[in-house]
Each structure stands twice: as C-alpha cells, then as structure tokens.
Design a protein around this motif. Sequence first.
Motif, short mmCIF file in Angstrom:
data_model
loop_
_atom_site.label_atom_id
_atom_site.label_comp_id
_atom_site.label_asym_id
_atom_site.label_seq_id
_atom_site.Cartn_x
_atom_site.Cartn_y
_atom_site.Cartn_z
N VAL A 192 37.80 37.05 29.71
CA VAL A 192 37.95 38.38 30.43
C VAL A 192 36.70 38.42 31.66
CG1 VAL A 192 37.35 40.97 30.37
CG2 VAL A 192 38.07 39.56 28.41
N GLU A 201 34.47 39.43 34.91
CA GLU A 201 33.26 40.38 34.85
C GLU A 201 33.75 41.49 35.51
OE1 GLU A 201 28.72 40.36 36.86
OE2 GLU A 201 29.88 38.66 36.62
N GLN A 254 36.71 43.06 35.15
CA GLN A 254 37.56 43.68 34.18
C GLN A 254 36.74 44.25 33.25
OE1 GLN A 254 40.27 41.11 32.17
NE2 GLN A 254 41.35 43.02 31.13
N ARG A 255 35.67 43.58 32.99
CA ARG A 255 34.71 44.30 31.88
C ARG A 255 34.07 45.30 32.56
NH1 ARG A 255 29.69 40.68 31.45
NH2 ARG A 255 29.28 41.74 33.31
N ASP A 256 33.37 45.31 33.73
CA ASP A 256 32.67 46.37 34.41
C ASP A 256 33.75 47.60 34.38
OD1 ASP A 256 30.69 44.78 34.56
OD2 ASP A 256 30.82 44.44 36.84
N ARG A 307 34.06 49.40 31.02
CA ARG A 307 32.83 50.14 30.85
C ARG A 307 32.84 51.44 31.67
NH1 ARG A 307 28.53 47.53 28.14
NH2 ARG A 307 27.04 48.85 29.26
N SER A 334 39.56 42.90 26.20
CA SER A 334 38.86 43.48 27.26
C SER A 334 37.68 44.29 26.87
CB SER A 334 39.80 43.87 28.22
OG SER A 334 40.32 44.82 27.90
N TYR A 335 38.18 45.03 25.64
CA TYR A 335 37.08 46.00 25.22
C TYR A 335 36.12 45.48 24.50
CZ TYR A 335 40.48 49.59 26.70
OH TYR A 335 41.36 50.10 27.37
N TRP A 336 36.48 44.35 23.61
CA TRP A 336 35.25 43.70 22.94
C TRP A 336 34.34 43.07 24.04
CZ3 TRP A 336 33.98 44.82 18.36
CH2 TRP A 336 35.22 44.73 17.36
N ALA A 337 34.76 42.50 25.24
CA ALA A 337 34.12 41.64 26.13
C ALA A 337 33.12 42.93 26.59
CB ALA A 337 34.77 41.23 27.09
N SER A 338 33.66 43.99 26.41
CA SER A 338 32.72 45.45 27.38
C SER A 338 31.89 46.07 26.64
CB SER A 338 33.83 46.11 27.95
OG SER A 338 34.82 45.44 28.82
N LYS A 343 29.43 39.09 20.41
CA LYS A 343 28.73 40.49 20.16
C LYS A 343 27.88 40.23 18.80
CE LYS A 343 30.58 41.53 23.98
NZ LYS A 343 29.83 41.49 25.19
#
Length: 384
Positions: free
Chosen positions: A184, A186, A188-190, A193, A278-282, A308
């Motif tokens: 994922v 950075e 996309q993660r931002d 969030r 993408s949600y786990w990464a965030s 996590k």
Amino acid sequence: MKTLLFIHQSAELYGSDKTLLWLIQNLDRKRFKAVVLLPFEGPLREALEMAHAEVHIAPVLKVYRKMFTPANLFRFFKDIQSGLQMVKALHRKHHFSLIYSNTLAVLLGVFAAQKLRIPHLWHVHEIIESPGIFKKAYGKLLALRSTSWVVYNSEATGHFWTKTAPVGPKSQVIPNGLPLPKPVSESQRDRVRETAFKATATDLVFALVGRISRWKGQLLALEAFAGIAQQYPHTRLVFIGSAPPNQEHFEENLHAEINRLGIQHQVVHLPFQEDIQSYWASIDVALVPSTEPEPFGLVAVEAMLAGKPVIGAHHGGLTEIVDHEATGFLVKPGDVTSLREAMTFFITHREAAARMGENGKARARTHFSVQSYTRAFETLFERF
C-alpha cells in the motif's frame, strides 16, 4: 486428478469465507479440481470463479438460531431434498473424491456424504458454548461414521470439541494461513486516514475490524476508548464491518452508544470493505477484544501481517497468535480497565507500537503462511 466438493455457508468475504477462498486459490490445479456450493450470490462467488472453481448456488442447510419455527423447519426439510439432488447430479458428473464442509453451520455435506457414500471432511471454525443443545448436537454429528475427518482451525477449537465429541484419531489441527498483503503506497495510506478515518498523520488510530455482533467486543472497545478520548484528543477509534443480515440492531445500538458518550468526533464506523489491506495499512493498533473465545482470530493475523500490534482478549485462538508483550497485549476478556490500560500504553509509547508491529509481522509470516496451510490440506486430500 481428484475433484473435491466444497460446501460453505456464506458468499461474503469475512473470516471463514476468506479461508476457503485462500485454500482454493492456492490448490495445485494439476492435482485438484474445486467445485463449490454456496447458499446465495455474493462477492465470494466471483473471487472463487477467478480462482478457476466451478460454483453453484444451492441450499446448503445452514443452521441458525431462529430456524426452529414451523415455517423455517418446513423450509429446511424441503431444502434437504433439493440440496441432495444438486449434490447427486454433480457427483454423477464429477465423481467427487471428498466432500469438504466449511464451518459447522452447514449440514448438507454430512447428509450427502452418508447418502452417497462419499468421504466427508468437516473444517471446524467454531467454538459453540451455548446454547447447550447445539453443542451436544454438533458433538454427535462430528462423531458420525460418515464424517471421515475433522480439521480444527486452532488448538483451542480442537480442545473444546474433543471434550464434547471424542472423535479420536480422525482429527487434526491446521492453523489458518494467510497470503502476504499487497503493498500500500504512502499516499494511499494518507488518503484513507484523512478521508475515511478523519485522522491526521499524528493521530493514533485504533481499529476493530469484523462483524458488528453481540460478542466481537465493539461496545467494550467503545467504553474503554471513552475513558481516554478526552484526555488524548489526538486519537481515533475506527470500527470496520457490518452486522449480519437481520441483525442490524447491533449497529443501531453501537451508534446510539457513540452518541450517548458524546465522542462522535473521535469515532468512525465504516461498513465492510473489500479492499481491507489499505485500511490495515492506515491504522496504528488493532483491537480484538472478543467477549467470547475466538476459535482462531483471523483479523489478528491480518493486522500482524500489516505490521500492526494487536490488543486481544486472553482466551481462545488469540492466545496462539498474539505473543504477549512482544507482538501486542493479551488482556482479561470482557474487562474494560485492562483494555483501556493497553490502549493507553500505545498512546504513550508509540515507539513500542512500531517495534511490536514488526515482531508481529515476522511471527505471522513464519507461523501462519497460506503456503503451509494449503500444503497441509493437500496432504490430507490425497488420503481420500
């Protein structure tokens, strides 16, 4: 080549749905052909067909708590006939080597195996402590001669059912295995969030991913978070998941409690997400505070693979996944205070969250790989 009939109780993409999908995706297609029966249309069908499985919709004789009414029982007995006719027709075409029932919730497999004299494997994902009549009934079903083999998804599940159904040497534990998550970015993660979580880069985000239900611990997590939200305004609590069909009152109760506590600006509820990676990464910290024992705890492994740390309830399969104080914390089941203390630790020790997350990723890759999971089942399938 062996042709296997897989029977499953849903067509969504929650825990047991994913374990079936990952198994079929990774089966050696030169040695095994998968035919799948699902009870209705859903995203699981499309995913299975992309994995080259042949999928059919048919009554799978799913057991549920409200089935014991005259109308529902009449429908159940009608479904037995139509379900058996479907299996019989498919068997004439494919000559199944084995019927695989995924979860105890489906009964078609055990009936069809007995009638057509096909070996039957029951993959057990449940710990059913109540009602007692269900526990006893399933114990007798697992011990039937027509059940050729029983696979438990954890030692905890195996220990529970061994006391109820002493099936002897025809059983084994195969822990669930997960594929590695896709990267994922950075950006996309931002974006997740900011737009989905309403969180800044410096906010600490706790997340509970899974069904909104009676025992997954959403209300417990909310109560624990409410005790620290005002003191730590740069925190967020995110719930990701939907209630089962006809149980929407669990979501309504959750929303009502969020409003009563007055912390709407720090709590977000999102429905089920297909692109969960993408949600786990965030998120920053995963919560699995189940008030009843998790037979396995798939979301804990998903979170660990994403790097996590996990705060999980100290019972059931989670005790085999979370390494206490190394990959997260195991807290007293149903205890708000111990859950709140663990959450506070991560707020005040952010470097520990990163360290435990990396430890968890290494543990998940070593102990819960989809390759070892699939190979164990392939070895078992070759016996039949």
